[in-house]
Design an enzyme around this catalytic site. Structure first.
Site, PDB file in Angstrom:
ATOM      1  N   ARG A 112       0.836  -1.199   0.000  1.00  0.00           N
ATOM      2  CA  ARG A 112       0.000   0.000   0.000  1.00  0.00           C
ATOM      3  C   ARG A 112       0.876   1.256   0.000  1.00  0.00           C
ATOM      4  NH1 ARG A 112      -3.598  -1.526   5.155  1.00  0.00           N
ATOM      5  NH2 ARG A 112      -1.598  -2.467   5.714  1.00  0.00           N
TER       6      ARG A 112
ATOM      7  N   HIS B 193      -0.643   1.622  16.140  1.00  0.00           N
ATOM      8  CA  HIS B 193      -0.812   0.404  16.957  1.00  0.00           C
ATOM      9  C   HIS B 193       0.315   0.309  17.990  1.00  0.00           C
ATOM     10  CE1 HIS B 193      -4.038  -0.878  14.318  1.00  0.00           C
ATOM     11  NE2 HIS B 193      -3.250  -0.761  13.275  1.00  0.00           N
TER      12      HIS B 193
ATOM     13  N   LYS C 111       1.575   1.981   7.260  1.00  0.00           N
ATOM     14  CA  LYS C 111       1.937   1.164   8.419  1.00  0.00           C
ATOM     15  C   LYS C 111       2.821   1.943   9.382  1.00  0.00           C
ATOM     16  CE  LYS C 111       0.846  -2.231   9.384  1.00  0.00           C
ATOM     17  NZ  LYS C 111      -0.361  -2.510  10.222  1.00  0.00           N
TER      18      LYS C 111
ATOM     19  N   GLU D 113      -5.877   4.851  13.745  1.00  0.00           N
ATOM     20  CA  GLU D 113      -6.798   3.875  14.336  1.00  0.00           C
ATOM     21  C   GLU D 113      -7.578   4.392  15.539  1.00  0.00           C
ATOM     22  OE1 GLU D 113      -2.781   2.986  16.316  1.00  0.00           O
ATOM     23  OE2 GLU D 113      -3.509   3.545  14.323  1.00  0.00           O
TER      24      GLU D 113
ATOM     25  N   ASP E 194      -2.590  -6.765  15.230  1.00  0.00           N
ATOM     26  CA  ASP E 194      -1.957  -5.442  15.275  1.00  0.00           C
ATOM     27  C   ASP E 194      -1.933  -4.883  16.691  1.00  0.00           C
ATOM     28  OD1 ASP E 194      -1.035  -4.888  12.731  1.00  0.00           O
ATOM     29  OD2 ASP E 194      -2.949  -4.134  12.022  1.00  0.00           O
TER      30      ASP E 194
ATOM     31  N   TYR F  76      -1.077   4.598  10.601  1.00  0.00           N
ATOM     32  CA  TYR F  76      -1.429   3.627  11.641  1.00  0.00           C
ATOM     33  C   TYR F  76      -0.219   3.453  12.551  1.00  0.00           C
ATOM     34  CZ  TYR F  76      -5.556   2.143   8.978  1.00  0.00           C
ATOM     35  OH  TYR F  76      -6.762   2.105   8.321  1.00  0.00           O
TER      36      TYR F  76
END
Length: 375
Positions: free
Chosen positions: A15, A96, A75, A118, A274, A94
């Site tokens: 991505r 996490h 990511k 998120e 995740d 993101y």
């Protein structure tokens, strides 16, 4: 503002933070965008596509990080990327963070302002930037689970050898989905579409009622008590873990002792990996080596599942992130967060401090309230 889009470097991550269409919107608003060469190759977009949208193409990640006032990714930053971040720079991606102290330490050391996709919320209490990837991951969970159930796939021991939909005269597979949110709903929809017998467990009775109204008698629902969860998992062919506590580590719902009593060759797909995973035996895997076996049960715990379908995932993600990218670029992080409390809930790290309460608690770090920064 100068926005940078580096090429993703996590294992089998294809991505990219912005599509050419997203770049065009930012340029139209008067911003500069730099994109690392080949960043969009995984979604079928060339450097020329980005240049036509108004972006500058740079030769490597170091150049992108050095030029950008805000870095837009998909990511969580890898250690070498954390080392390129600097004080005053915005990171929008993101994160996490709760189960990842190494990344947390890297972000804190950098002094950057990190805003996590998120945990950004909306007026309905949803998570609008997590939802598109949850939709993808929920649907993929059934695809990968079906493959892992095949005897010749997934691991050396193979799966149970069950076809999800069965055939006339042979019953379908039993699929248990733990969690009735976005991931769970899409997993259930896919599993039912393939003809499986599906049970969704959740602790929210209103949510179970909603699912019953949407799917009617095609879907079984159950309250996720300890007894009901254990009984369902022990009888399942495929279990999908779809539980989320925003920002915090996922709760461990199935213990090792329970796992040992599941059907040999059954499969669990842990979409919550995740956030640390919701099975005691879960550990993050990659698309290169997605499964492993514990006590005869096949585990699929890939931490970036939507990365396997990057074109669908990137366009879905950019649709959701672009309004927030524009707000941050137009106003700066402080004014944008002050104007939008939903965006402010994504503020996770600033100037060496953790600014998300659940993340700070799980990491054992001091917490600084975002309101004190925005006052």
């Amino acid at each position: 503002m100068h926005i940078g889009v580096p090429k993703e470097i996590k294992n089998h991550e294809y991505r990219v933070g912005l599509t050419p269409g997203g770049v065009r919107e930012l340029v139209h608003h008067g911003h500069r965008v730099s994109v690392q060469t080949q960043a969009g190759a995984g979604i079928g977009c060339t450097d020329a596509d980005y240049q036509a949208a108004g972006a500058q193409v740079l030769p490597d990640a170091a150049a992108v990080f050095a030029a950008a006032e805000m870095v837009v990714k998909v990511k969580e930053p890898q250690p070498q990327e954390c080392a390129m971040l600097r004080e005053g720079q915005i990171l929008f991606t993101y994160l996490h963070l709760a189960p990842d102290p190494v990344q947390a330490d890297g972000l804190l050391k950098s002094g950057c302002t990190a805003i996590a996709y998120e945990t950004i919320s909306d007026a309905r209490g949803g998570l609008p930037l997590l939802a598109p990837m949850s939709e993808v991951a929920g649907r993929m969970a059934i695809q990968v689970g079906a493959v892992a159930l095949q005897k010749a796939n997934g691991t050396t021991s193979g799966g149970l050898g069950v076809l999800l939909g069965g055939v006339p005269g042979v019953p379908p597979a039993r699929v248990v989905v733990i969690g009735g949110g976005v991931v769970g709903t899409h997993a259930a929809r896919m599993a039912m579409g393939l003809g499986a017998e599906v049970l969704v467990l959740d602790r929210s009775l209103p949510r179970l009622r909603e699912l019953d109204e949407v799917f009617g008698g095609r879907l079984h629902t159950g309250y996720a008590s300890l007894d009901a969860t254990e009984a369902a998992v022990l009888g399942a062919d495929l279990v999908v873990g779809a539980v989320l506590v925003p920002g915090a580590s996922a709760p461990k719902l199935i213990r090792r002792e329970q796992l040992s009593r599941m059907k040999p060759g059954s499969v669990i797909v842990d979409v919550a990996i995740d956030q640390g995973g919701c099975f005691e035996t879960s550990r993050a895997t990659t698309h290169a080596d997605p499964t492993y076996v514990v006590d005869g049960v096949v585990h699929y715990c890939v931490a970036n599942m939507p990365g396997a379908v990057p074109r669908t995932s990137t366009y879905a993600l950019t649709n959701a992130t672009l309004p927030f990218v524009l707000a941050l670029a137009d106003k700066g992080w402080k004014a944008a967060c002050a104007a939008d409390p939903h965006l402010a809930r994504g503020l996770t790290v600033h100037a060496g401090a953790i600014t998300h309460e659940a993340v700070a608690r799980d990491l054992g770090k001091p917490y600084v309230s975002p309101s004190s920064l925005l006052a």
